[in-house]
Design a protein around this motif. Structure first.
Motif, PDB file in Angstrom:
ATOM      1  N   LEU A 147       0.830  -0.930  -0.008  1.00 35.04           N
ATOM      2  CA  LEU A 147      -0.039   0.139   0.115  1.00 35.04           C
ATOM      3  C   LEU A 147       0.848   1.085  -0.024  1.00 35.04           C
ATOM      4  O   LEU A 147       1.968   1.248   0.622  1.00 35.04           O
ATOM      5  CB  LEU A 147      -0.905  -0.035   1.222  1.00 35.04           C
ATOM      6  CG  LEU A 147      -2.053  -1.129   1.211  1.00 35.04           C
ATOM      7  CD1 LEU A 147      -2.644  -1.251   2.470  1.00 35.04           C
ATOM      8  CD2 LEU A 147      -2.921  -1.013   0.161  1.00 35.04           C
TER       9      LEU A 147
ATOM     10  N   PRO B  15       2.380   4.341   1.181  1.00 35.38           N
ATOM     11  CA  PRO B  15       2.193   4.765   2.659  1.00 35.38           C
ATOM     12  C   PRO B  15       2.018   6.308   2.805  1.00 35.38           C
ATOM     13  O   PRO B  15       1.430   6.609   3.815  1.00 35.38           O
ATOM     14  CB  PRO B  15       3.822   4.476   3.171  1.00 35.38           C
ATOM     15  CG  PRO B  15       4.623   4.675   2.179  1.00 35.38           C
ATOM     16  CD  PRO B  15       3.705   4.016   0.891  1.00 35.38           C
ATOM     17  N   ASN B  16       1.991   6.914   1.857  1.00 35.52           N
ATOM     18  CA  ASN B  16       2.017   8.441   1.632  1.00 35.52           C
ATOM     19  C   ASN B  16       0.324   8.701   1.395  1.00 35.52           C
ATOM     20  O   ASN B  16       0.161   9.864   1.288  1.00 35.52           O
ATOM     21  CB  ASN B  16       2.801   9.075   0.785  1.00 35.52           C
ATOM     22  CG  ASN B  16       2.716   8.658  -0.675  1.00 35.52           C
ATOM     23  OD1 ASN B  16       2.686   7.362  -0.809  1.00 35.52           O
ATOM     24  ND2 ASN B  16       2.549   9.405  -1.646  1.00 35.52           N
TER      25      ASN B  16
ATOM     26  N   LEU C  57      -7.782   6.786   7.125  1.00 34.95           N
ATOM     27  CA  LEU C  57      -6.407   6.042   7.585  1.00 34.95           C
ATOM     28  C   LEU C  57      -5.293   6.038   6.863  1.00 34.95           C
ATOM     29  O   LEU C  57      -5.536   5.595   5.863  1.00 34.95           O
ATOM     30  CB  LEU C  57      -6.863   4.932   8.511  1.00 34.95           C
ATOM     31  CG  LEU C  57      -7.833   5.026   9.662  1.00 34.95           C
ATOM     32  CD1 LEU C  57      -7.977   3.560  10.159  1.00 34.95           C
ATOM     33  CD2 LEU C  57      -7.334   6.024  10.680  1.00 34.95           C
TER      34      LEU C  57
ATOM     35  N   ALA D 137      -0.212   2.488   7.632  1.00 31.32           N
ATOM     36  CA  ALA D 137       0.668   2.429   8.921  1.00 31.32           C
ATOM     37  C   ALA D 137      -0.451   2.107   9.927  1.00 31.32           C
ATOM     38  O   ALA D 137       0.225   1.574  11.187  1.00 31.32           O
ATOM     39  CB  ALA D 137       1.665   3.398   9.125  1.00 31.32           C
ATOM     40  N   GLN D 138      -1.729   2.690   9.905  1.00 33.68           N
ATOM     41  CA  GLN D 138      -2.679   2.510  10.941  1.00 33.68           C
ATOM     42  C   GLN D 138      -3.399   1.279  10.877  1.00 33.68           C
ATOM     43  O   GLN D 138      -4.282   1.340  11.882  1.00 33.68           O
ATOM     44  CB  GLN D 138      -3.414   3.746  11.160  1.00 33.68           C
ATOM     45  CG  GLN D 138      -2.662   5.131  11.528  1.00 33.68           C
ATOM     46  CD  GLN D 138      -3.511   6.338  11.159  1.00 33.68           C
ATOM     47  OE1 GLN D 138      -3.811   6.763  10.112  1.00 33.68           O
ATOM     48  NE2 GLN D 138      -3.780   7.139  11.916  1.00 33.68           N
ATOM     49  N   LEU D 139      -3.216   0.594   9.872  1.00 32.63           N
ATOM     50  CA  LEU D 139      -4.140  -0.549   9.865  1.00 32.63           C
ATOM     51  C   LEU D 139      -3.508  -1.899  10.130  1.00 32.63           C
ATOM     52  O   LEU D 139      -2.267  -2.163  10.216  1.00 32.63           O
ATOM     53  CB  LEU D 139      -4.525  -0.744   8.514  1.00 32.63           C
ATOM     54  CG  LEU D 139      -5.141   0.366   7.706  1.00 32.63           C
ATOM     55  CD1 LEU D 139      -5.276   0.025   6.070  1.00 32.63           C
ATOM     56  CD2 LEU D 139      -6.423   0.825   7.911  1.00 32.63           C
ATOM     57  N   SER D 140      -4.235  -2.465  10.651  1.00 30.41           N
ATOM     58  CA  SER D 140      -3.736  -3.985  11.017  1.00 30.41           C
ATOM     59  C   SER D 140      -3.554  -4.920   9.721  1.00 30.41           C
ATOM     60  O   SER D 140      -3.795  -4.451   8.526  1.00 30.41           O
ATOM     61  CB  SER D 140      -4.635  -4.941  11.956  1.00 30.41           C
ATOM     62  OG  SER D 140      -5.710  -4.920  10.748  1.00 30.41           O
TER      63      SER D 140
END
Lengths: 227, 347
Positions: free
Chosen positions: B87, B89-90, B129, B132-135
């Motif tokens: 994904l 990241p930005n 979100l 980096a905030q996802l599981s």
């Protein structure tokens, strides 16, 4: 205190950094994709100005840009333009000297980029231009910014090659660093010291900026648990 | 036939030479690490260029070394899912999915596709979100959504569960199975996990050192692996070198015993038997063994047994549930290897 040297130094450093930002990034991008052998050779050639004494760089530049030399004489004949001893001559010197800094740091940033991001982007149909500006550059932002600031700082302090190719003419080509040398030579210790303080203040701020850029990484908030 | 792959590629000492085809089904590439699974996937996606060969999807040629066709990854319409999900990241979840929809020219249609996929993947709560905030599970869902919104002709998945904890894997596998069913086109799944492959795929290509070792339907391959490599990949732990005696008998050299087998033994180079196919007691191949080691698993024991009287033999592993072993528990056991359970393997 005539502030021309400050203004002149800032515009030379600013323009040089602007040029080197794009040159350095594109060199880094294409060379990191090149064949191993090509990469090895270009790497050495492009990093050379970093380790050569600035006077050697100045000498080499004069050999090609001087009024009687290959490029210099051509410009003089065709445009009536002398490439040396003007304020913007210093840009040639500065660009060559700071190029390796920008090139090296951006290449480091590109090499740590996760290529699977680019592959995934290609496979969902995103163009290579989109990938470069919207994914690769933002992900490598920190390294590239740090490189830019470092290059700018080095550009401000450039003395050797600049003094050879642009000389020292008060009010025309004088920069902070050449002014300090001139003032010291003419025993104007008080004014020299003022310029030294100006230079130190700028460098301090720039290095502080680099440090802050390096520390601020992607914010990684608390990971969510699967439930 | 939805995908046809026949490519060769040399990479230093490694040589990839694979050929397989699949319809609208899930095809698994199964093999040990370094066998060329991921390389094959990258050749299909256009990230790696084969030295020669043909790749076509739904009759559309993606690569043909003879006709000098080599479509760019963007033109291939192959949805590629990496094990780290890749994904951006930005970008937020929403921006990631929108990026996947950029192939669609019409902005209204693009928005429609995006919101449909968000709906069907249940992502509406995550849109703002960052990755980096996802599981791990959420990341996988977003990555799949981003791929499917780009309407690929084929789905390529490289070890899609290996980045997840084992308790999550099982649940997400169910979700993915549903997604694959809805997708309805060809899916190529790269994995080294036989259970995962068995549950998700219909056809299996087993690779070994860059070449196709076994190619067939899942049931065929698992019930009757033809080679030693295939047997190992299906999880067969007991394998011995074999010397044929006649068409229904071999000598299992590493176990130091002669075995009665099904017909076709004359060509066998190896014999194998699954740990759960071994029985105790008298039979066609009954072997008197000494227990050398008992390994405790969470819900079973693996009892290691060495045939008595055979010199230098390697032990045979026998899987038993805990209660059965507790009742039996002895120093020596008479094993029976049913002839129909003995796998006759080529090298």
């Amino acid at each position: 205190m005539n502030l021309f040297p400050l203004w002149n130094s800032l515009r030379i450093a600013g323009i040089s950094t602007f040029i080197i930002f794009f040159l350095g990034i594109f060199a880094a991008y294409y060379i990191s994709k090149a064949h191993r052998v090509v990469k090895g050779i270009l790497d050495v050639v492009l990093t050379l100005p970093l380790v050569l004494p600035p006077t050697v760089v100045g000498y080499l530049l004069l050999r090609v840009l001087g009024p009687n030399r290959l490029i210099g004489s051509w410009f003089l004949q065709v445009f009536g333009l002398k490439l040396t001893m003007t304020w913007w001559s210093a840009i040639f010197a500065t660009v060559v000297v700071i190029f390796p800094l920008m090139y090296r740091t951006s290449r480091g940033a590109f090499e740590s980029f996760d290529e699977t991001l680019a592959y995934s982007a290609q496979s969902i149909g995103l163009s290579d231009t989109y990938i470069f500006w919207r994914i690769r550059m933002p992900c490598c932002k920190q390294g590239i910014l740090a490189g830019t600031v470092l290059a700018f700082a080095r550009a401000l302090g450039e003395y050797g090659a600049t003094s050879m190719i642009a000389g020292y003419t008060p009010g025309r080509t004088a920069t902070i660093s050449t002014t300090v040398y001139q003032l010291w030579r003419t025993n104007d210790d008080e004014l020299a010291f003022k310029w030294v303080l100006v230079n130190m203040a700028i460098s301090f701020v720039v290095l502080l900026a680099v440090n802050m850029l390096e520390k601020r990484s992607y914010k990684t908030p608390v990971q969510k648990e699967d439930s | 036939m939805s995908i046809y792959v026949d490519v060769e590629k040399r990479l230093g000492p490694f040589r990839l030479k694979v050929r397989f085809s699949a319809g609208n089904e899930v095809l698994a590439l199964l093999g040990a690490s370094g066998c060329g699974k991921s390389m094959t996937l990258k050749c299909i996606a256009g990230i790696e260029k084969p030295d020669k060969g043909i790749i076509s999807v739904d009759g559309r040629v993606l690569f043909d070394s003879v006709r000098k066709i080599n479509l760019s990854p963007q033109e291939r319409h192959t949805g590629l899912l990496f094990q780290n999900y890749a994904l951006f990241p930005n970008m937020t979840v929403l921006q990631n999915i929108r990026a996947g929809a950029r192939r669609e020219q019409d902005p209204a249609q693009r928005e429609k596709l995006t919101s449909e996929i968000i709906e069907s993947f249940g992502l509406s709560g995550l849109l703002e979100l960052y990755p980096a905030q996802l599981s791990g599970g959420q990341q996988q869902r977003v990555a799949l959504a981003r791929i499917l919104v780009s309407s690929p002709d084929i789905l390529l998945m490289d070890e899609p569960f290996s980045a997840l904890d084992s308790h999550l894997r099982f649940r997400l596998e169910g979700e993915v199975r549903q997604v694959l069913r809805d997708f309805g086109k060809t899916v190529i799944l790269v994995s080294h996990d036989r259970d995962e492959v068995f549950r998700l795929s219909e056809k299996i290509v087993m690779l070994k050192d860059g070449t196709v070792d076994t190619f067939g339907s899942k049931d065929e391959v698992f019930a009757n692996p033809e080679t030693r490599n295939a047997a190992l990949l299906t999880g067969c732990k007991n394998i011995s070198r074999a010397v044929p005696i006649d068409d229904t008998h071999v000598r299992a050299v590493d176990w130091g015993v002669d075995l009665k087998t099904g017909s076709g033994a004359a060509k066998a180079r190896y014999v194998g038997i699954q740990t759960h196919d071994i029985r105790a007691g008298e039979g066609d191949n009954s072997i008197f063994c000494r227990v050398t080691e008992v390994i405790e698993n969470p819900f079973s024991y693996t009892v290691m047994l060495t045939p008595v009287g055979a010199a230098n033999s390697i032990p045979i592993g026998w899987k038993m549930d805990k209660a059965a072993w507790a009742k039996m528990r002895s120093e020596c056991v008479r094993l029976n290897l049913p002839p129909e359970s003995i796998l006759l393997l080529k090298s």
